[in-house]
Enzyme design. Sequence first.
Site, mmCIF file in Angstrom:
data_model
loop_
_atom_site.group_PDB
_atom_site.id
_atom_site.type_symbol
_atom_site.label_atom_id
_atom_site.label_comp_id
_atom_site.label_asym_id
_atom_site.label_seq_id
_atom_site.Cartn_x
_atom_site.Cartn_y
_atom_site.Cartn_z
ATOM 1 N N GLU A 17 -18.335 -69.166 0.254
ATOM 2 C CA GLU A 17 -17.743 -67.953 -0.323
ATOM 3 C C GLU A 17 -16.846 -68.315 -1.499
ATOM 4 O OE1 GLU A 17 -15.575 -65.967 2.736
ATOM 5 O OE2 GLU A 17 -17.279 -65.999 4.114
ATOM 6 N N ASN A 43 -18.235 -60.934 1.434
ATOM 7 C CA ASN A 43 -18.169 -62.388 1.629
ATOM 8 C C ASN A 43 -19.560 -62.994 1.774
ATOM 9 O OD1 ASN A 43 -15.387 -62.258 1.526
ATOM 10 N ND2 ASN A 43 -15.127 -62.237 3.752
ATOM 11 N N GLU A 66 -21.125 -63.417 -1.697
ATOM 12 C CA GLU A 66 -20.547 -64.564 -2.401
ATOM 13 C C GLU A 66 -21.041 -65.882 -1.815
ATOM 14 O OE1 GLU A 66 -16.328 -62.641 -3.953
ATOM 15 O OE2 GLU A 66 -16.353 -63.857 -2.129
ATOM 16 N N ASP A 80 -17.703 -67.040 -5.224
ATOM 17 C CA ASP A 80 -16.772 -66.183 -5.958
ATOM 18 C C ASP A 80 -16.645 -66.658 -7.405
ATOM 19 O OD1 ASP A 80 -14.487 -64.178 -6.095
ATOM 20 O OD2 ASP A 80 -13.413 -66.035 -6.533
#
EC number: 3.1.26.3
Length: 231
Positions: free
Chosen positions: A48, A121, A124, A52
């Site tokens: 994650e 999440n 990502e 991101d």
Amino acid sequence: MQHTVDIQAIESKLNFTFSHPRLLITALTHSSYRNEFPSAEEDSERLEFLGDAVLGLVVTEHLFLLFPALNEGLLSTTRAALVNAEACFEYTQKLSLGEHLLIGRGEKMQSHRGKISAYANLFEAILGAVYLDGGLSPARQIIVPLLPDKESILPLMLVNPKNRLQQFTQQTLKVLPSYKALPWKSEDGSPGYHVQVFVNGDLWGEGFAGSKKEAEKLAAKQALSTHDNKN
């Protein structure tokens, strides 16, 4: 009972084939699932974190190329609207990835807000897995088609009062507003900020809120209400 992962179905949705499917399985593994099934070697949190950054880079590049005349402030705010949790939740929904999330039984009973967070999440983490497996190009090929078209992105720039005020002062006065933040306490004693917005040295608006960001928005909104006849 541990769940099986339909890797081919996910690869079909992503239009990407993993050389290392274990990365995909890790991306699908919520921390709550790993708590219930310790045999799951790793959860998705590190992916994650990586995903991101990948999402932020791809969206930044896309906006930079799509709007060559847009200043840094508007680019930043528009990017934020395209990479926040709600946006990532929508991307997950568009690709129908949520059904593949490996999540603990307790987490499945969460509120809608919890679902948004878990799905965001997941998106990502999958991007992080794709990046590690195939690099930036396949990640870009997944992200860009999910983004709104140019005409739909433009209104996002004007949602934030700070952006609207900046556009107004640039168009009418050829100057940028400036903000001054002062410490402030609410009636119940909670700490916060008193923000003043100035244009050409003149006070145009004030805002009071628990966060500096929100106080700036309120100050900009007040400035617009008193100086922009269109609002």
